[in-house]
Write an enzyme that holds these catalytic residues in place. Structure first.
Site, short mmCIF file in Angstrom:
data_model
loop_
_atom_site.label_atom_id
_atom_site.label_comp_id
_atom_site.label_asym_id
_atom_site.label_seq_id
_atom_site.Cartn_x
_atom_site.Cartn_y
_atom_site.Cartn_z
N ASP A 4 95.22 -33.38 35.18
CA ASP A 4 94.56 -32.73 36.32
C ASP A 4 94.51 -33.68 37.52
O ASP A 4 95.48 -34.38 37.80
CB ASP A 4 93.15 -32.30 35.88
N HIS A 13 88.19 -31.48 40.75
CA HIS A 13 88.58 -30.44 39.79
C HIS A 13 88.69 -31.00 38.37
O HIS A 13 88.18 -30.42 37.40
CB HIS A 13 89.90 -29.83 40.24
N SER A 25 90.68 -22.12 35.28
CA SER A 25 90.60 -23.58 35.18
C SER A 25 89.40 -24.01 34.36
O SER A 25 89.44 -25.04 33.69
CB SER A 25 90.47 -24.21 36.57
#
Length: 442
Positions: free
Chosen positions: A155, A187, A384
């Site tokens: 990520d 994120h 996600s």
């Protein structure tokens, strides 16, 4: 237009160039519509020799070494061209080439099977632990916490958050080449918490399914949450190599909350991203990937989620309650079938308004200040978030039985739902994941 040499090259080699690369080359000629004809040859020569394109070159089966060598020889004679990375596990390399060099490669290197544009890949953004029944799953008198199981989060990186204290055991950075864990986007940190937050800073309120699992951050996406196919492939290949060097404590699970538009090739494994994640799966690593956030339209599953092997995770809205009675599938969650006509997603997990770990001063933290929950947490929605929750449940399964193969873990997860089990599989998959049912009783 069809008289231009590069256009002729694209037409005669269409089978060896993926669609985005063909389009990229043809777009170079768009300005010629407004250029006097007598200047076309001059400008075409400039374009052919100066415009650089980032590509992934795939070699014929069994021809990696000879193909890599001949590619290197051709590019060494061309200006502004270079080989970037070699991906032996999937028989590819990445390179920067001019249109002229692309023509030379196709005409001189017989071992090249296909050349792909090194496209952009993005992080997939648009109460959870309790609603997936992952809190205090107990077997043989032991509460399962993911202890002893290592999960790689491919990520934007992982921030040193107090709820992950002492459990970020590795870090690889393919964006800025830093050695210490960090997350300039936010994120990846949120996803890491969705897997393994201890909830220590919230008295256990914001705890992940596997609060004692170990984590490895693999940074392949930049500050704004974008990367390329080559970056992602390099991250996956790094995980495979890591396991060869760390046989006593290998990566058991990869969580990938990222993806790009799925292009239809002759078969799924012609997709470089699919090829990479399936190689990891074949090496014994459970791979959980996001379905995508392009719903509610059909046939919107992203790549590499179109892979038949990996666990493709869609999202549902638990409406911030532990009860399943008010749950609904998230409108944004991508739907099947895949572009290859296969049923997907495999499973749904909570993915709406998920509170997890905050990475202070990161891109998302500054952009979405209203999403902050106190000083240490952050709320986000998307497949996600659903994907790492599923990865955390896989960690519980592997803690209970470390001998299970990726296929066996996938079967247990797909057999776990007791909600939405008879609904449209291209919306709901096998249903809503249930950790209590997924973890073997013995």
């Amino acid at each position: 237009m069809f008289g231009y040499s590069m256009v002729q090259m694209v037409r005669s080699n269409a089978h060896k160039l993926d669609w985005p690369l063909r389009e990229n080359v043809l777009q170079l000629y768009k300005p010629f519509k407004w250029t006097p004809c007598f200047l076309h040859n001059f400008f075409e020569k400039k374009v052919k020799n100066r415009k650089k394109m980032s590509v992934i070159i795939e070699f014929e089966e069994g021809c990696h070494e000879s193909g890599f060598h001949s590619t290197g020889q051709v590019l060494s004679k061309e200006k502004r061209c270079t080989i970037k990375k070699q991906f032996q596990t999937i028989n590819c390399c990445s390179a920067e080439v001019t249109p002229s060099a692309l023509h030379m490669l196709l005409s001189q290197c017989r071992d090249i099977r296909k050349i792909y544009l090194n496209r952009e890949v993005k992080a997939l953004l648009d109460t959870a632990t309790e609603s997936s029944h992952a809190k205090e799953v107990t077997r043989n008198g032991t509460v399962l916490t993911g202890k002893g199981v290592t999960v790689a989060v491919i990520d934007t990186g992982i921030y040193h958050h107090p709820d992950l204290e002492g459990r970020i055991i590795g870090f690889a950075d393919f964006v800025n080449q830093k050695t210490e864990p960090y997350d300039d986007n936010g994120h990846g940190t949120h996803c890491a918490g969705d897997i393994a937050s201890s909830g220590a800073s919230s008295s256990g309120k914001y705890q992940g399914p596997a609060p004692e699992a170990d984590l490895i951050g693999v940074k392949v996406l930049n500050k704004s949450g974008s990367g390329t196919l080559a970056d992602i492939i390099e991250g996956v290949e790094w995980c495979i190599q890591y396991n060869k060097e760390h046989t006593k404590n290998p990566i058991r699970i990869i969580s990938m909350s990222l993806g790009g538009d799925a292009l239809k090739y002759d078969k799924e494994t012609d997709d470089p991203l699919v090829k990479a994640v399936e190689e990891a799966w074949n090496e014994g690593i459970v791979v959980c990937v996001a379905a995508g956030n392009s719903g509610p339209e059909a046939q919107t599953i992203s790549s590499p989620g179109v892979s038949e092997k990996v666990i493709t995770v869609g999202a549902y809205d638990d409406n911030d309650t532990a009860s399943n009675e008010d749950d609904t599938v998230a409108s944004f969650s991508s739907r099947g079938p895949t572009v290859y006509g296969k049923e997907k997603p495999d499973i749904l997990a909570p993915g709406v308004d998920i509170v997890s770990l905050r990475s202070p001063r990161s891109y998302l933290d500054k952009l979405q200040k209203s999403n902050r929950v106190g000083s240490l947490y952050f709320s986000l929605s998307g497949t996600s978030m659903a994907t790492p929750i599923c990865a955390g449940i896989a960690a519980l399964i592997l803690q209970q039985n470390p001998q299970l193969s990726p296929d066996e873990v996938k079967t247990l997860i797909r057999q776990s739902p007791d909600q939405w089990t008879n609904e449209d599989p291209n919306i709901y998959g096998a249903g809503a994941v249930n950790a209590e049912n997924a973890v073997p009783k013995e």
